[in-house]
Scaffold this active site. Structure first.
Site, PDB file in Angstrom:
ATOM      1  N   HIS A 141       0.704  -1.218  -0.339  1.00 54.25           N
ATOM      2  CA  HIS A 141       0.157   0.152  -0.486  1.00 54.25           C
ATOM      3  C   HIS A 141       0.842   1.316  -0.101  1.00 54.25           C
ATOM      4  CE1 HIS A 141      -2.338   2.845   1.642  1.00 54.25           C
ATOM      5  NE2 HIS A 141      -3.758   2.469   1.639  1.00 54.25           N
ATOM      6  N   ASP A 218       2.665  -4.453   8.283  1.00 56.66           N
ATOM      7  CA  ASP A 218       1.330  -4.352   7.888  1.00 56.66           C
ATOM      8  C   ASP A 218       0.361  -4.952   8.513  1.00 56.66           C
ATOM      9  OD1 ASP A 218      -0.689  -2.683   7.183  1.00 56.66           O
ATOM     10  OD2 ASP A 218       0.558  -1.815   5.023  1.00 56.66           O
ATOM     11  N   GLN A 221      -4.929  -5.135   6.439  1.00 53.06           N
ATOM     12  CA  GLN A 221      -6.402  -6.154   6.468  1.00 53.06           C
ATOM     13  C   GLN A 221      -5.963  -7.674   7.851  1.00 53.06           C
ATOM     14  OE1 GLN A 221      -8.475  -5.364   3.765  1.00 53.06           O
ATOM     15  NE2 GLN A 221      -6.964  -3.073   3.421  1.00 53.06           N
ATOM     16  N   LYS A 244     -11.043  -1.475   9.953  1.00 56.83           N
ATOM     17  CA  LYS A 244     -11.164  -2.529   9.301  1.00 56.83           C
ATOM     18  C   LYS A 244     -11.310  -3.882  10.187  1.00 56.83           C
ATOM     19  CE  LYS A 244      -7.556   0.047   5.717  1.00 56.83           C
ATOM     20  NZ  LYS A 244      -8.444  -0.641   5.058  1.00 56.83           N
ATOM     21  N   CYS A 382      -5.035   2.503  -3.394  1.00 59.33           N
ATOM     22  CA  CYS A 382      -3.917   3.007  -3.136  1.00 59.33           C
ATOM     23  C   CYS A 382      -2.554   2.033  -3.662  1.00 59.33           C
ATOM     24  CB  CYS A 382      -3.896   3.482  -1.762  1.00 59.33           C
ATOM     25  SG  CYS A 382      -4.721   5.101  -1.585  1.00 59.33           S
TER      26      CYS A 382
END
Length: 424
Positions: A141, A218, A221, A244, A382
Site C-alpha cells: 500500500h 503492515d 488487512q 478494518k 492506493c
C-alpha cells in the site's frame, strides 16, 4: 447502570465463550446492513476499505460521550479517572488480542499510516545511514512505500523492492535474494489490500533477522481475517487499523518491541508525551506515552475494544472458515463470467477478489453495480505499483467480511452480468 460499571464492562472476562456461527444473527448486529440503496437491499462488499460497525461498537462510543466524556491522564475528577481507566483498559485489551508481552508496547495512533510514519521517522531517520538498505515488496500500500522513500531520501539509504509474480505472490527465494548485509529494515504487508495475497511473514521475518534487520508488518488487512500473535511472528513492529476490524475510523495501533521503541525519539512533541518541560530542556514520558502527543481519540480506543470483543466472541478461526468459503465460491462464479479476468491468484489469499471486465472501465462497473445496491471498490486501491505490475490503471475489487453471504455473491454476479450486457 453506573458509570463505573459501564467502564468496567469495557474489559470483559478472560474466559470468553464462543457462540455458534450464525451469519443471520451476526448480520442483525450491524444496523447499516438493514439499509436499502436505490430501493434495493445493501450488499456491502467494500470491507477492505472499511468494515461496518456492530451495534456494540456504536453503543460504546455513544455511551462514552453520553456518560463518561472527559480528557484522560492527570485529571483528578471522577469522569477523567473513569475515562483514563477505559482508555488504558483498551490498551491492555489490544495487548491481549495481539499476544504482546506488555501494554507499554502498544501505542495508539490514528491508523497504520501514522504507525508506519512513526517508525520511518522515529527509528528510520535516526538509525539509517548512507548505503543502508530498506526492503519492501511489490505488494505494498502507498502508506508502506512513501514513508520509506522519504526516510531513505533524508538519510541516504536505498529502497529495494522484492518483485511479485504474475499470480501476485512474493516468492521466498526472491525475498531472500533481495536481502543483503546492508539490509537494515524490512517493511511488509501481511495481507495485500489490492489482491488479497497473504505473505509468509513469519518465514520472511526469520530471513530478515538472519541479516540483522528489523521488521515491520503492515497488518491493516490481516487482523480481521487471521489469527495474529506478534510474539510468535517475532516482528519488531506490527501496525493495525481499528476501522478494518469492525471498529471506528481514526484509530490505529503500533505494536513495537520494547527495546526497539526505547531506541526511538518521539515522532511528535506536545502535551501528554512529556515528563518535564522547561525552555532549556524537555524530558519525555515513559513508554508508550512518549509517542502519543496530544489528546487521543479516546472514544475510538473504546470502540476498538468492543470490536475486538466482537471478533473474539465469534472466533477468528470461525470467521476465517466462513470467509474462505466465500472466497472460494466468489472466485469460481466471478471468474466464470465471460470477459472477466481475476487479478491476483496467489495460492494463499484473504477474502478479496480483484478483477477486470473486458471492454468496461472499473469505474463503470462500480457505478452500475451501485444502482443494484452493490458496494464494491474500484481504482488503484492506493497500490499504484501493483496496478503498474499488471499493466492496469485500476481494478474492481469485492472484499468480504464475517457478515457477507453466498446470496450476496450471487447478487454481485447478477449485477456483473447486467454490466456485461450494457456494454456488449
Amino acid at each position: 447502570m453506573s458509570t463505573a460499571a459501564r467502564v468496567h464492562d469495557l474489559n470483559p472476562p478472560e474466559d470468553r465463550a464462543r457462540e455458534p456461527f450464525d451469519v443471520a444473527r451476526i448480520r442483525a448486529e450491524f444496523p447499516v446492513l438493514q439499509e436499502c440503496i436505490y430501493g434495493k437491499p445493501l450488499v456491502y462488499l467494500d470491507n477492505a476499505a472499511t468494515t461496518q460497525k456492530p451495534r456494540a461498537v456504536i453503543d460504546a462510543i455513544v455511551g462514552f460521550y453520553t456518560h463518561e466524556n472527559a480528557n484522560i491522564h492527570r485529571g483528578v475528577h471522577y469522569l477523567s479517572e473513569q475515562a483514563t481507566m477505559a482508555y488504558e483498559g483498551s490498551r491492555n485489551r489490544v495487548r491481549e488480542f495481539l499476544g504482546a508481552g506488555e501494554s507499554a508496547e502498544i501505542v495508539f495512533t490514528r491508523g497504520p499510516t501514522e504507525s508506519v510514519n512513526l517508525v520511518a521517522n522515529a527509528w528510520g531517520r535516526r538509525h539509517l545511514k548512507p548505503g543502508d538498505e530498506v526492503v519492501i515488496t511489490g505488494l505494498e500500500h502507498h502508506s508502506n512505500i512513501v514513508p520509506w522513500q522519504m526516510a531513505c531520501a533524508a538519510t541516504g539509504a536505498v529502497l529495494k523492492v522484492v518483485p511479485i509474480t504474475d499470480e501476485g505472490e512474493v516468492r521466498l527465494d526472491d525475498f531472500a535474494a533481495t536481502l543483503s548485509d546492508r539490509t537494515r529494515f524490512v517493511a511488509l504487508s501481511h495481507m495485500s489490500n489490492a489482491l488479497g495475497t497473504i505473505n509468509p511473514v513469519k518465514e520472511m521475518t526469520a530471513l530478515a533477522h538472519e541479516r540483522g534487520a528489523g521488521v515491520l508488518l503492515d497488518g491493516a488487512q490481516s487482523v480481521a481475517h487471521l489469527d495474529v500473535d506478534v510474539v510468535d511472528l517475532d516482528c519488531e513492529f506490527f501496525a493495525l487499523s481499528a476501522h478494518k476490524i469492525y471498529g471506528p475510523t481514526g484509530t490505529g495501533i503500533l505494536y513495537g518491541k520494547r527495546d526497539w521503541l526505547e531506541r526511538m525519539d518521539p515522532y511528535q512533541g506536545g502535551g501528554d508525551m512529556i515528563e518535564t518541560v522547561t525552555f532549556e530542556h524537555t524530558t519525555y514520558a515513559a513508554l508508550p506515552h512518549r509517542f502519543e502527543a496530544g489528546t487521543p481519540n479516546i472514544s475510538g480506543a473504546i470502540g476498538l475494544t468492543r470490536a475486538i470483543d466482537f471478533v473474539d466472541r465469534v472466533g477468528i478461526k470461525a470467521i476465517a472458515r466462513h470467509e474462505d468459503g466465500l472466497l472460494a465460491y466468489a472466485t469460481e462464479v466471478v471468474s466464470a463470467i465471460p470477459g472477466v479476468r481475476l487479478v491476483g491468484t496467489a495460492p494463499r489469499k484473504g477474502a478479496i477478489v480483484s478483477f477486470v471486465l473486458e471492454g468496461v472501465h472499473p469505474h463503470d462497473i462500480g457505478t452500475l453495480l451501485d444502482l443494484e445496491g452493490v458496494a464494491i471498490r474500484v481504482g488503484h486501491h492506493c497500490a499504484q505499483p501493483v496496478m503498474d505490475r499488471f499493466g492496469l490503471p485500476a481494478t474492481a475489487r469485492a472484499s468480504f467480511a464475517v457478515y457477507n453471504t453466498r446470496d450476496e455473491v450471487d447478487i454481485l454476479v447478477a449485477g456483473l452480468e447486467k454490466v456485461r450486457k450494457v456494454f456488449s
